[in-house]
Structures are given as C-alpha cells and as structure tokens.
Design an enzyme around this catalytic site. Structure first.
Site, short mmCIF file in Angstrom:
data_model
loop_
_atom_site.label_atom_id
_atom_site.label_comp_id
_atom_site.label_asym_id
_atom_site.label_seq_id
_atom_site.Cartn_x
_atom_site.Cartn_y
_atom_site.Cartn_z
N ASP A 88 0.83 -1.21 0.00
CA ASP A 88 0.00 0.00 0.00
C ASP A 88 0.86 1.25 0.00
O ASP A 88 1.33 1.70 1.05
CB ASP A 88 -0.91 -0.01 1.22
CG ASP A 88 -2.03 1.01 1.14
OD1 ASP A 88 -1.94 1.91 0.28
OD2 ASP A 88 -2.98 0.93 1.92
N ASP A 285 -1.55 4.86 -5.89
CA ASP A 285 -1.84 4.14 -4.64
C ASP A 285 -2.03 2.65 -4.92
O ASP A 285 -3.07 2.22 -5.39
CB ASP A 285 -3.11 4.74 -4.02
CG ASP A 285 -3.50 4.04 -2.72
OD1 ASP A 285 -2.71 3.23 -2.21
OD2 ASP A 285 -4.60 4.33 -2.22
#
Length: 421
Positions: A88, A285
């Site tokens: 992440d 992301d």
C-alpha cells in the site's frame, strides 16, 4: 491520506532511537551472511553498485479481481513467523492482524500476530508522538501503551496498539538483515467497502515518516526508492532500493509537499482527442484496487466511454462486482475479448508533456465471474475522496512503477511482471 483506497489519520515517524540498538547487530549479520555466500561460491560483495548494501525484492501474490489486493509475506519475531501484508503506497503505518483478541480479522487465529508485553511502545516514546502527528497521543501516563486508530475514506477503520519487533529481510545479494521496526498490532478491524476487500495486514509504503520505507531508510542500507510490477494474470513483484530501476525510465516530478505519491497536473485524452478535463492531480496508490476520479472527471469520462459504445453489441447490466457493467451476446472470458469495443484513455502531464500514462481498456476494465465487462474507474467524490483522484492497481498492471523519494520523482515503463527479475 493513509489509505487502502482511503483517507488516513496515521502519519509521520522518526525511528532512529529505536533502530540504534539493533543497527550494529544487523550490519554484522549482513556481513556474515555475505561471507557465507562467498564460501558457497555465490554473490560475495555485500555492497551494491550504489554503495549501499543492496535492494530488497519480494514476490507478490494477488489480483485486482476477484481478490481485490496484492500482497507480500514478511517474517516477524523470534522465532520468525510469516505474515501477509497488502502492499500500500497510500498508507503510512504498517499493521498486522493481531490476536489481542481480534474483532473483524480475516485470518484464522493461528495466522494472527500475538503481541508480548515487552514489545509494546509506550505513550512517552518519541515513536508514539510521531504516529499521532500532528496531534498528540491521548495518554494519562507516559508509560501507558501507545494506541492508534486509522479511519479510511471508504468508511473502514482499524484500532490497535503500536509495537516494535524484529523483521527478517533478505537483500538481493543474499545478505540477511534483522531490523527492529515499529508497526501496528490491529485488533479491531471494520472493512465495509464492497470494492476494496481486506486481505491481510497493510504494508505502509508511503513517503510518510511512519512508513516501512522511511524506517528502512534510517538504517542507510538501501536507497529510498520503491517499485512494483503487478501482473494482470495475478502476482508480480515489489522492490525496495534502486538496483532494478531501468536506465531509460521516463520520470515525472511528484509533489515534495505530500507524503502521498502525488503527480503534477494531468489532462485527459480519449481515443487520442482532448476531453477538456484538465488539472487532475493523481495519487498513485497500490493499496487501491481501482482508479478513482472526482465527480466532474468521472462523469465526463463515463459519458465518453458510453458514447463510444453506440452501435456496438453491448448492453448495460447489473453486476455485484462494480456499479457500471455491460454484457455481450455471450459471456466474456477475459478483458481481451471485450477490449476492441472500448477506446484508450491517456493522461498527459502538463509539466512533463512527453510523459504520458496510457490506459488501454484492460487498464480500466474487468471481466467478472458473470462474464460481464465492468468499468474499473469509480466516482471518488461519492466514495469520500472529495476532489482527490487515485491511480489504483487496475491502471498500473503490466507496468513497472517506481517511486524515487530521493529525487522526488515517479516513473513507469511497460514490463513483464510475470517473472521475478
């Protein structure tokens, strides 16, 4: 934005004091591992071409659909135990599902991290203050445990306690590093999003000071660079350090004032033609399964996609996978069966006009278990992102994406992500 496609509250961190006690041990471990390699006639030099020890390389598992995440496995503790983490780049704090006991954990109890009292980080420790920055920890006494809470933009949340334990990480040259890192032990997890399921824990790889990347950088063992290559067939690889960065990588500056990997403004083209959508700033992301545009951009792009389907043998259909879907005369098996019905989206970055992110149909479509084609760009404003825009996994498949925090730049290049380098 601490996010697994979401907005965060857990930011910056300074870890030098915590690392100092184990640094000399770690370096000798790396050196002895390299010596042992020499005896085995393998790679012998602990230093890479950059003067740092080397880079870390991790195989990745997972997919955009149906799993909805990509993850790696890391070992923690002594004796070491393997735990799974969703990769992440939109999150600061790394956290693992924790037996404290746990509410909302997706792993069975034998795959949960079991915290011991001696690894708890206290409220009075500098690390706790940095985890809560810009706020202060809410503690009655300095020796209370340091708690954390993360609220995500998709209305998910995580509660837990901050801990410090040893991670065992192997460099690409074979040297072994045992590093004491700070992370979250999560015991209350809520994940209501239907589009971004939680697979395991979260590996925080943002540019924030609480992230795993920033903590590793404080050891000065590898470059402050990360990259990932996600395969459309599932899997891929993640690396930390610059040994695998292609020499001809095209680069774009990223915002120096954000802990997120935030692009310069972009203009959207559809089928090679300008759309009038300009000044989109995008966060790259890897914790987001799908791409998100703000309401104005989302509606405009969706109208163009729908307009391009006029006269083609596709009908709208409801599918639980995503909000906007189409069916053909017979079920589709893969995106390649439907890609010719759709046109390419291109993001052209105004500060570096020669750098473009091309989103071919497979970079914004999925084919579901029902055999329908669904639109993998979602309404970010509706999801709670406001005017934020996110480039998610679906739009980074088949590309090596590199985040160079030392030179404040981001780059990508088409790559074969099915094989480890």
């Amino acid at each position: 934005m601490e996010n697994k496609k979401r907005k965060a509250t857990v930011p910056w961190m300074m870890m030098m004091m915590m690392f100092f006690l184990v640094l000399s041990t770690n370096l000798s471990s790396c050196s002895s591992a390299a010596s042992q390699q020499s005896q085995n006639k393998r790679s012998t030099h602990p230093k890479g071409r950059t003067g740092f020890l080397s880079s870390f390389l991790f195989p990745v598992t997972g997919n955009v659909y149906p799993l909805g995440y990509y993850s790696i496995s890391l070992t923690i503790g002594n004796p070491p135990k393997v735990f799974e983490f969703d990769i992440d780049t939109g999150s600061d704090l790394t956290w693992v599902q924790c037996d404290a006991p746990c509410t909302g954990c997706t792993k069975t109890i034998d795959h949960l991290y079991k915290p011991q009292k001696h690894i708890l980080v206290s409220c009075g420790h500098p690390a706790c203050s940095v985890v809560h920055f810009p706020d202060s920890p809410r503690c009655e006494k300095p020796d209370d445990q340091c708690d954390f809470e993360i609220d995500y933009f998709d209305h998910g949340s995580v509660l837990g306690v901050v801990v410090s334990d040893v991670f065992s990480l192997r460099f690409m040259n074979g040297s072994l590093a045992r590093l004491r890192l700070t992370f979250g032990c999560a015991y209350d997890i809520k994940n209501p999003s239907p589009y971004n399921p939680l697979g395991a824990g979260v590996l925080g790889l943002s540019n924030g000071k609480a992230s795993l990347l920033s903590q590793l950088q404080s050891f000065d063992l590898t470059r402050n660079v990360i990259g990932h290559c996600l395969s459309g067939k599932g899997g891929g690889f993640l690396f930390i350090g610059d040994d695998l960065v292609p020499s001809k990588m095209p680069w774009m500056p990223m915002s120096a004032n954000s802990k997120n990997y935030l692009s310069s403004p972009a203009e959207v083209f559809f089928d090679g033609k300008p759309t009038g959508i300009k000044d989109l700033k995008l966060v790259f992301d890897s914790g987001s399964s799908y791409t998100y545009f703000n309401f104005r951009a989302y509606e405009a792009v969706l109208d163009l996609v729908r307009g391009g389907l006029n006269g083609k043998l596709l009908d709208t259909v409801e599918d639980k996978a995503l909000p906007i879907c189409w069916k053909g005369t017979k079920p589709f098996k893969t995106v390649h069966d439907v890609k010719n019905y759709f046109s390419t989206l291109t993001l052209s970055f105004t500060e570096t006009p020669t750098v473009q992110l091309e989103l071919q149909p497979e970079a914004y479509l999925i084919v579901t278990e029902e055999g329908n084609a669904c639109f993998g760009i979602l309404n970010g404003t509706e999801a709670g992102l406001g005017d934020f825009n996110i480039i998610g996994d679906i739009s980074m498949i088949g590309k090596m994406v590199v985040y160079d925090n030392e030179k404040q730049r981001i780059g990508w290049i088409s790559a074969d992500c099915d094989r480890l380098p």
